[in-house]
Design an enzyme around this catalytic site. Structure first.
Site, short mmCIF file in Angstrom:
data_model
loop_
_atom_site.label_atom_id
_atom_site.label_comp_id
_atom_site.label_asym_id
_atom_site.label_seq_id
_atom_site.Cartn_x
_atom_site.Cartn_y
_atom_site.Cartn_z
N CYS A 383 1.03 -1.02 0.11
CA CYS A 383 0.13 -0.29 -0.33
C CYS A 383 0.62 1.27 0.55
O CYS A 383 1.14 1.48 -1.16
CB CYS A 383 -1.16 -0.17 1.07
SG CYS A 383 -2.22 0.88 0.37
N MET A 386 4.33 0.95 -1.49
CA MET A 386 4.35 0.88 -3.26
C MET A 386 4.50 2.40 -3.41
O MET A 386 5.58 2.58 -4.33
CB MET A 386 2.70 0.32 -4.06
CG MET A 386 2.84 0.16 -5.23
SD MET A 386 1.09 -0.30 -6.27
CE MET A 386 1.01 1.47 -6.74
N HIS A 511 -4.20 -5.20 -0.04
CA HIS A 511 -3.17 -5.27 1.71
C HIS A 511 -3.41 -7.36 1.42
O HIS A 511 -4.32 -7.71 2.07
CB HIS A 511 -3.99 -5.09 2.50
CG HIS A 511 -3.79 -3.50 2.64
ND1 HIS A 511 -2.56 -3.11 3.54
CD2 HIS A 511 -4.63 -2.21 2.46
CE1 HIS A 511 -2.73 -1.72 4.21
NE2 HIS A 511 -3.88 -1.18 3.41
N GLU A 513 -1.53 -9.34 3.43
CA GLU A 513 -1.52 -9.60 4.24
C GLU A 513 -2.85 -10.28 4.87
O GLU A 513 -3.25 -11.10 5.48
CB GLU A 513 -0.86 -9.23 5.37
CG GLU A 513 -2.50 -7.54 5.59
CD GLU A 513 -1.62 -6.12 4.72
OE1 GLU A 513 -0.92 -6.39 3.77
OE2 GLU A 513 -2.10 -4.44 5.57
N1 GLN Z 1 -2.18 6.58 2.43
C1 GLN Z 1 -2.04 5.85 1.71
C2 GLN Z 1 -3.13 6.37 1.51
O1 GLN Z 1 -4.86 6.28 2.27
C3 GLN Z 1 -1.39 5.17 1.85
C4 GLN Z 1 -2.69 4.00 2.49
C5 GLN Z 1 -2.49 2.32 3.14
O2 GLN Z 1 -1.07 2.18 3.12
N2 GLN Z 1 -3.39 1.50 3.73
O3 GLN Z 1 -3.48 6.09 0.00
#
Ligand code: GLN
Length: 540
Positions: A383, A386, A511, A513
């Site tokens: 997330c 990346m 995600h 996980e």
């Molecule tokens: N803050 C980032 C977004 O909102 C990544 C969110 C996350 O890592 N769950 O896109």
């Protein structure tokens, strides 16, 4: 007709109700029963989506996009129960529903009260869990908090009524409680448990089974008899719940004490004997793992294990498949900003940059991604991890100075990560979260495709910001490749990126996980750990 198990907690919070409920779920499933699972949380937040992971632990996301308590993660890892928005009810969500009904005039001028209106709403949530076309044989409902708390009272009162509504013979109450050890007298003390059961009885509930959390010790026969006598429970239903490692061995300890058999007896259910061969073999393999591998996980909620619960567990699962123990060290991204990345990270076999919100520690994470890319260390981004990898390549490879995400640099000259609404120049699409399961198409010949062994996968999301396709060519020109995408009308969202000229560099917008299970490890975690093992072998 569905039968019901209710799990309550005594003496202290965090006593292990979640694992006990999930472990019982596993044992019942191992006897061919279909189960449903649910958590009731007494806090007033409508859901835990806005709660700080440092305080409350991770927010677990279901396929249908519910932001839920982390105990639901345990339920999914131990059982095959289908979890959804119906699987988590908080005081906030219950009151919210009742107040909305009141505003619509549905109470026909009546005074709206905790009993019966709040308790009715709670009961209807439990019924909703088991009302579908193909209801479960047993529904396990865990009540968060501790018996005796003001907050949990409406839930316990609702359970008292529910038991009468569906018939006492269809309900089993399991109380998970702390039995502390007093060093000075060298004894396990049963008194707090007696008091907590008395508090349950005051509300009109009597436990059928008591699981005693005794730390590293076990209850002696006399202590079990004493709890049984004072708490009005049969001897065999006083279960020893000492600390056990690994976590996945806990249900096997319950099994040895026939917890499932006792619960079935109370519910008047018959079921074939358990088949736990595969689960037992998995626990053995985990215990016997010969190799070790060290992963640096760069994040900002370090020092709080529950903040990244599912990631920690996904690494345990990946370790099992690779016959190694993954030593995950959380590295504070803010510290990393001041430190030399090579010094801080060179002793690790792989680097993970995990999820996160807000600007704190961002530059430390970018440093970690740069170090991994330049030094051929396996890199796994999740997330925000990346988005970080994209920003790093934009700045350091594509020459886009000051590239950033608009989340933490709204005026960046190169918004390589931004809101979809900003990318399309539309205002009203808003900054709402992308939540829950989405399809992702994989490109053959990539790490992702090799890991999943499939063309199409489904993974869960929880984020607002996206890869900005305006920069796609600039980034692919310098070695970034896109291996997974999601198509929405005319837009293609980048979901997975990789670097071909690297031993293993893969980062995903979703995600992974959340879908990892001990018997079915998540493919990217599995392959990342395998790559880390190769990196280690090369260095040794
Ligand atoms: N803050 C980032 C977004 O909102 C990544 C969110 C996350 O890592 N769950 O896109």
């Amino acid at each position: 007709m569905t039968k019901y198990v209710f799990t309550t907690g005594g003496v202290v919070s965090s006593v292990g109700k979640g694992i006990a409920s999930a472990g019982l779920g596993l044992l019942l499933e191992s006897r061919g029963l279909r189960i449903a699972m649910m958590k009731m949380d007494p806090y007033i937040n409508v859901d835990p989506g806005t709660m700080n992971p440092f305080e409350h632990g991770e927010v677990f996301v279901t396929d249908d996009g519910a932001e839920t308590d982390l105990d639901l993660g345990h339920y999914e890892r131990f059982t095959s129960a289908k979890l959804s928005k119906k699987s988590n009810a908080t005081t906030g969500s219950v009151y919210n529903a009742v107040i909305q009904k009141e505003r619509r005039g549905e109470y026909l001028g009546k005074t709206v009260q905790v009993i019966p209106h709040i308790t009715d709403e709670i009961k209807s949530r439990i019924h909703a869990l088991t009302s579908g076309e193909d209801p479960a044989d047993v529904a396990i409902v865990e009540v968060g908090g501790t018996v005796g708390d003001i907050e949990s009272q409406p839930f316990l009162e609702a359970l008292r009524q529910f038991r009468l509504d569906v018939g006492p013979e269809n309900c089993c109450f399991v109380h998970v409680t702390l039995v502390p050890y007093i060093e000075a007298s060298g004894e396990l003390k049963t008194k707090p448990t007696q008091h907590s059961v008395r508090a349950l009885r005051d509300i009109g509930l009597q436990p059928d089974v008591i699981i005693c959390r005794t730390g590293t010790r076990r209850l002696e026969k006399e202590q079990r008899q004493k709890i049984a006598l004072f708490c009005n429970v049969t001897n065999d239903a006083i279960i020893n719940g000492e600390d056990i490692s690994p976590l996945y061995a806990i249900p096997l300890n319950f099994k040895r004490q026939n917890l499932d058999g006792i619960v079935l007896r109370i519910l008047g259910l018959e079921a074939p004997e358990s088949d736990l061969a595969e689960w037992t073999a998995m626990v053995e393999r985990l215990r016997a793992a010969p190799a070790r591998v060290r992963i640096a996980a760069v994040g900002k909620y370090v020092g709080h294990d529950d903040a990244y619960k599912s990631i920690n567990e996904a690494f345990v699962h990946a370790g099992i498949q690779n016959d190694c123990r993954v030593e995950l060290t959380w590295v504070d991204s803010e510290h990393l900003e001041q430190e030399d990345a090579a010094k801080a990270l060179e002793s690790y076999d792989g680097i993970l940059v995990g999820p996160g919100f807000g600007s704190r520690g961002i530059e430390g994470k970018i440093k970690a991604a740069q170090y991994a890319r330049e030094h051929n260390k396996p890199y796994f981004g999740i997330c925000l991890g990346m988005q970080i990898a994209v920003i790093e390549m934009a700045r350091n490879k594509a020459g886009l100075a000051g590239a950033a995400s608009t989340e933490f640099s709204p005026h960046t000259p190169h918004p390589v990560i931004s809101l979809l609404s900003e990318q399309r120049g539309v205002q009203n699409l808003g900054g709402t979260m992308r939540l829950g399961q989405y399809r992702c198409d994989l490109k053959p010949g990539t790490l992702a495709h090799a890991a999943y062994g499939a063309d199409v996968i489904y993974e869960r999301h929880r984020h607002r910001y996206e890869f900005n396709n305006v920069y796609l060519d600039a980034l692919t020109d310098v070695g970034l490749s896109v291996s997974g995408t999601h198509a929405v009308d005319i837009h293609t969202l980048v979901e997975i990126i990789e670097i071909k000229q690297h031993p293993w560099f893969c980062a995903v917008q979703f995600h992974p996980e959340f879908k990892s299970k001990p018997l079915n490890p998540q493919p990217l975690f599995r392959d990342f750990v395998a790559a880390a093992l190769r990196c280690k072998a090369k260095r040794d």
